[in-house]
Structures are given as C-alpha cells and as structure tokens.
Design a protein around this motif. Structure first.
Motif, PDB file in Angstrom:
ATOM      1  N   GLN A 442       0.814  -1.217   0.000  1.00 35.50           N
ATOM      2  CA  GLN A 442       0.000   0.000   0.000  1.00 35.50           C
ATOM      3  C   GLN A 442       0.843   1.261   0.000  1.00 35.50           C
ATOM      4  O   GLN A 442       1.982   1.260   0.467  1.00 35.50           O
ATOM      5  CB  GLN A 442      -0.946   0.025   1.197  1.00 35.50           C
ATOM      6  N   LEU A 457      -3.685  10.541  -1.383  1.00 32.15           N
ATOM      7  CA  LEU A 457      -3.988   9.383  -2.207  1.00 32.15           C
ATOM      8  C   LEU A 457      -3.706   8.092  -1.442  1.00 32.15           C
ATOM      9  O   LEU A 457      -2.636   7.944  -0.845  1.00 32.15           O
ATOM     10  CB  LEU A 457      -3.138   9.403  -3.482  1.00 32.15           C
ATOM     11  N   ALA A 459      -3.441   4.044  -2.300  1.00 30.51           N
ATOM     12  CA  ALA A 459      -3.382   3.095  -3.413  1.00 30.51           C
ATOM     13  C   ALA A 459      -2.944   1.737  -2.886  1.00 30.51           C
ATOM     14  O   ALA A 459      -1.935   1.634  -2.189  1.00 30.51           O
ATOM     15  CB  ALA A 459      -2.415   3.600  -4.483  1.00 30.51           C
ATOM     16  N   LEU A 466      -2.462  -2.250  -9.519  1.00 30.40           N
ATOM     17  CA  LEU A 466      -3.397  -1.459  -8.726  1.00 30.40           C
ATOM     18  C   LEU A 466      -4.699  -2.214  -8.534  1.00 30.40           C
ATOM     19  O   LEU A 466      -5.286  -2.744  -9.503  1.00 30.40           O
ATOM     20  CB  LEU A 466      -3.677  -0.112  -9.415  1.00 30.40           C
ATOM     21  N   CYS A 469      -8.061   2.362  -5.182  1.00 33.73           N
ATOM     22  CA  CYS A 469      -7.538   3.727  -5.059  1.00 33.73           C
ATOM     23  C   CYS A 469      -8.586   4.624  -4.424  1.00 33.73           C
ATOM     24  O   CYS A 469      -9.787   4.513  -4.728  1.00 33.73           O
ATOM     25  CB  CYS A 469      -7.175   4.298  -6.437  1.00 33.73           C
ATOM     26  N   LYS A 478      -8.969   2.950 -11.121  1.00 35.53           N
ATOM     27  CA  LYS A 478      -7.559   2.590 -11.167  1.00 35.53           C
ATOM     28  C   LYS A 478      -6.796   3.497 -12.123  1.00 35.53           C
ATOM     29  O   LYS A 478      -5.633   3.833 -11.879  1.00 35.53           O
ATOM     30  CB  LYS A 478      -7.414   1.126 -11.597  1.00 35.53           C
ATOM     31  N   GLY A 481      -6.169   6.692 -10.355  1.00 34.47           N
ATOM     32  CA  GLY A 481      -5.152   6.461  -9.341  1.00 34.47           C
ATOM     33  C   GLY A 481      -3.770   6.353  -9.938  1.00 34.47           C
ATOM     34  O   GLY A 481      -2.802   6.901  -9.394  1.00 34.47           O
ATOM     35  N   LYS A 482      -3.645   5.653 -11.073  1.00 37.94           N
ATOM     36  CA  LYS A 482      -2.342   5.517 -11.730  1.00 37.94           C
ATOM     37  C   LYS A 482      -1.823   6.864 -12.206  1.00 37.94           C
ATOM     38  O   LYS A 482      -0.627   7.149 -12.140  1.00 37.94           O
ATOM     39  CB  LYS A 482      -2.446   4.560 -12.907  1.00 37.94           C
TER      40      LYS A 482
END
Length: 505
Positions: A442, A457, A459, A466, A469, A478, A481-482
């Motif tokens: 994480q 953030l 994740a 992933l 998120c 995702k 989040g990426k």
C-alpha cells in the motif's frame, strides 16, 4: 547603591568594552579609572534619573528590554572567587534597569516621543526554566527580559509575515526624569549616494601622525545638535601599541577610532580588532572592515554630551552610551548581544503532550503500547513546520504539522508503513509505503504546495497491480489512481536529527 559599587561596575565595564582616549594623544592603559569615575557620576543619579535603555526584538506581541545576566543575585563561593565581583557588579547594573522598568514611558522614534508602558517580565519559559540571556532570538523563543507595549495601538508598527518588526532593534527608551533633565539634540545622518563623506584631510593626517599608521578609510557618520560630527577612521596594518593579551601572547591588533569633532577639536576612543598578516584586519565575524557605531539619540546633560549608540554586526548587536567629559570621550557598552538568526522553533513539554494525545487517539488499542521518546524537525517542504516523533528503536512514530500553534497528525509510521519524501514541479510529497500482508502493498501519499495540502492518495497494489484507489477519502478508478501515482517520484529517506524528548536522558 553605594559609590564604591558604581566604580566597580564601571571598572567591570571597562574590562569588557569601554574605550577612551584624550583629545590629542593616543590612549594608554591608565585611563580605566577615569572611565569609571565618569560613568560613576552618571549612574549615581539612577534612582531619580535612570539611564536610557534599549528595546531589542519582539516576541510577536510585545517589545523586549533584553537582560544579560540572571535575575537571581549571585552568591560568592570558592568556585567563583576569581570572577564573583565582576559577575555581581554586572547583576547590580541590570538591577538598576529592572527596578525602574515602570518609569520607562517614552520611546524615542526620530524626532517623536511615543508613549509606552511596562507590561511584565519574562522569567520562565513554557517548560518552567529560565530563558536564555544576552542573546537575540526569533520571536518564538523566550528571552529573559522586561516587556513593553505601546500605550496607543495606532503607534504600533506593522510586523512582517514572520511577525518581525525591524524597528524594534535598538530603540531608545527613557524616563520622564531623564528627559526633563536633558536637552535632546537633533541627529542628522550624513550618508549620501555612494556612501558616507570622508573626514577632513587635515584631521586624517593629524591622526595618522599621532598613531604612526596609515588610514585605510574614514567616514563622517552623523551631525549632532548642528555642532558635533561623529565619524570613524580605520587604519591599515598592525597596531603595535595595543594591550597585552594574557590569554594569547601572539595576538596582533587592528585599530579603528570612533571620533567626535567639535569646531576642529577631535575627541576619540579606540576600537581594537584582530590583525592577521594574511587576512588583514577584522573587528566582527563575517564583516569586511570596521563597522561604526550608530548614534540613535543624543542629549546635552548637566555634565556634558550623552549619546545613545547601537552597533550592529552580522552576529552581534551592541548597545550603550558615549559621554564627552573634561575633554575626553568615553564609551560604556551595556552589552554585546549574540544575534541568533537561524534557530530551530522550540517544541515544549506541552507540545509533546498534545502530539502524544493525537497519536493515541489515532489508534487507542495499538498505540497505547508505543512510547514515543524522541523528536526532530524534518523538512517535507519549507512552508510548514514538521515535527517527527519516534520510539527508541525507530519502528513506530508519527509526523505532525503545526499551524497557528495547533498540531495536526499527518500520519503514522510502523513496520508496514515507512515514511519517505520527494519533490517535483514545485510540489512536495510525503509518502508512507509498506506491506499490507501477503502479496498486497500500500501507498499513502500527501501532496503539498505553498504550505497547503493539495490531496491525499491511498493506493493498494496486489502483485504489483493497482487494485484499489482513494483520493481524499473517496473511491476513484484505477486509471485515475495511476495518473496520480505517475506524478510522484520515488521517495527518499527523510533527513532528521533526533533528540530525546526528555532532555535529561
């Protein structure tokens, strides 16, 4: 105070910082009693006519009359026999100002007189200890001092964004009795475009001849009362007639003179510096050449001219008086304060208690078994104050931000969540990363810019992919989040120098 004590005080002041010379001849080592006698005659009046004093710095709310020795009367013992008399005399001199503090109701600001009032004394810091003395601190650090405020709020100058009021450095304050017994003189500063004018050539030549040295430069600094000119002259090379230094027999002196010129008459006292054949002359650390005194208030007193001066240098700030008596010029330096300009913000016992409570409240079950024993400031960015608390084995801890005197727990560290930091494109990142069990890993990432938190953030990765998120506590895709993860560089170890929370450990 008794007369003999005044002489002793003045002799002590001579040993520390008083310098004097006759009108027409270089100073010798036999003038110390003359200095003591002159200053004695002035201090003798102190119960009815206290001497001028100086305000230096602020604690963000009040102006400060900084003390230079403990308020507790020194006691003689076999360990301090060699220096007890000087120590006690220094304390007696400070007591003169302390007992008359409420009488200092006039602040001299240029040609104006602004009414001020004594507020209180700062004798303890928030931990109950005596604050430091003889030093100029940032506003968050208490100093041993008396505090003053403006009677009328409209007179108070505005502070900058850090709470610093430049004008409180070296402001002269006086009592009604002093003002009523003296004539205040106008001071005209003589600086002009390109610097200060030079002293008359005949005066420079006269002093070069008397001292057998060549002048490196000279300046006229101020005109006082439309009559006197205050100036300085700095000589080249070694001054071979300096006093013997009992602690350094190889010491070589540099020489500058503080001058007062009155209708062709030249009064002076010597200011001795260090001379090195390779590096030349120096009087103050990190300063090129001699820095002259600055006359900030001037009076014609019952016994002659009385000048209040300050002397600012890169690492020190001096205050005191200059007197013209019986054809001689005398300097009486009250104190040389050490100017501390890059100090760490203090963290007090009550602050640790507040942070430990925040840590415990974050996870009462797990954190009650963790004892946070050390702390450090760390610098995730340079806009916030960051405090890092840890246990003794560096396995558990927490990072806090302090704003407006209040602490906020940013996040905790443990065996599964270790902190790192990084910067990119003007954004500072604080990262907590670690195993979440099995194939899970994480990241908790905080982004800061201009002192404010932009986002947080969370994740979760499973086998490096992933899986979940959250941004600011809300689920995001995702892909989103990426995109955030790709903005953040690889984290680096946070630099911090830890100290024990309990100083006695």
């Amino acid at each position: 105070m008794k007369k003999l004590m005044f002489v002793a005080i003045c002799a002590m002041a001579v040993m520390i910082s008083c310098k004097n010379a006759g009108q027409t001849a270089p100073a010798d080592g036999n003038d110390s009693m003359a200095v003591a006698a002159v200053i004695d005659s002035i201090i003798e009046e102190n119960d009815t006519t206290p001497l001028p004093m100086f305000l230096i710095g602020t604690d963000g709310k009040y102006m400060q009359m900084l003390y230079w020795t403990s308020v507790e009367e020194p006691q003689r013992n076999e360990d301090n026999e060699d220096y007890y008399d000087t120590w006690h005399q220094n304390w007696e001199f400070q007591e003169m100002f302390r007992r008359n503090a409420a009488q200092y109701t006039n602040l001299l600001d240029g040609d104006n007189i602004i009414k001020i009032k004594f507020i209180d004394e700062v004798l303890k810091d928030p931990d109950g200890k005596m604050p430091s003395m003889g030093e100029i601190h940032r506003k968050e650090i208490p100093s041993l001092c008396a505090r003053f405020d403006y009677v009328n709020a409209k007179d108070k100058p505005k502070a900058d964004e850090d709470g610093f009021v430049v004008d409180t450095w070296g402001l002269v304050i006086v009592t009604d009795s002093y003002l009523n017994s003296r004539k205040r003189l106008e001071i005209k500063h003589l600086d002009e475009e390109g610097g200060y004018p030079k002293l008359p050539a005949d005066i420079v030549k006269q002093l070069e001849k008397e001292y057998g040295m060549k002048a490196a430069n000279s300046r006229k600094i101020e005109q006082i009362g439309g009559r006197y000119v205050h100036g300085t002259i700095e000589f080249e090379g070694e001054y071979k007639n300096g006093p013997k230094d009992p602690y350094n027999k190889d010491r070589k002196y540099a020489l500058a003179l503080e001058l007062l010129i009155d209708s062709g008459k030249v009064y002076r006292y010597e200011s001795l510096g260090y001379y090195d054949e390779e590096y030349g002359s120096s009087w103050n650390a990190d300063a090129d050449g001699y820095i002259s005194n600055d006359i900030v208030a001037a009076f014609e007193g019952p016994k002659g001219l009385e000048l209040c001066y300050t002397h600012g240098a890169p690492e020190s700030f001096c205050v005191g008086m200059i007197y013209l008596r019986d054809g001689k010029l005398f300097e009486h330096q009250y104190e040389m304060y050490h100017a501390l300009v890059d100090e760490e913000i203090p963290v007090w016992k009550k602050d640790f208690a507040e942070m430990k409570k925040l840590y415990l409240d974050d996870d009462p079950h797990s954190h009650k078994y963790v004892e946070l024993t050390k702390w450090a400031h760390c610098y995730i960015d340079y806009d916030n104050e960051w405090v890092w608390l840890r246990d003794s084995v560096d396995k558990n801890g927490a990072i806090f931000i302090r704003k407006d005197g209040k602490f906020r727990l940013v996040d905790v560290e443990n065996a599964h969540q270790m902190p790192t930091s990084c910067q990119k494109d003007g954004i500072s990142y604080l990262k907590f990363s670690g195993s979440a069990g099995g194939p899970a890993y994480q990241h908790i990432i905080y982004a800061f810019q201009n002192g404010k938190q932009l986002w947080k953030l969370f994740a979760l990765e499973i086998y490096g992919e992933l899986d979940e998120c959250m941004l600011n506590g809300k689920n995001i895709s995702k892909e989103e989040g990426k995109a955030y993860l790709d903005k953040v560089p690889e984290g680096k170890e946070i630099t911090a120098w830890f100290k024990n929370i309990n100083e006695d450990e």
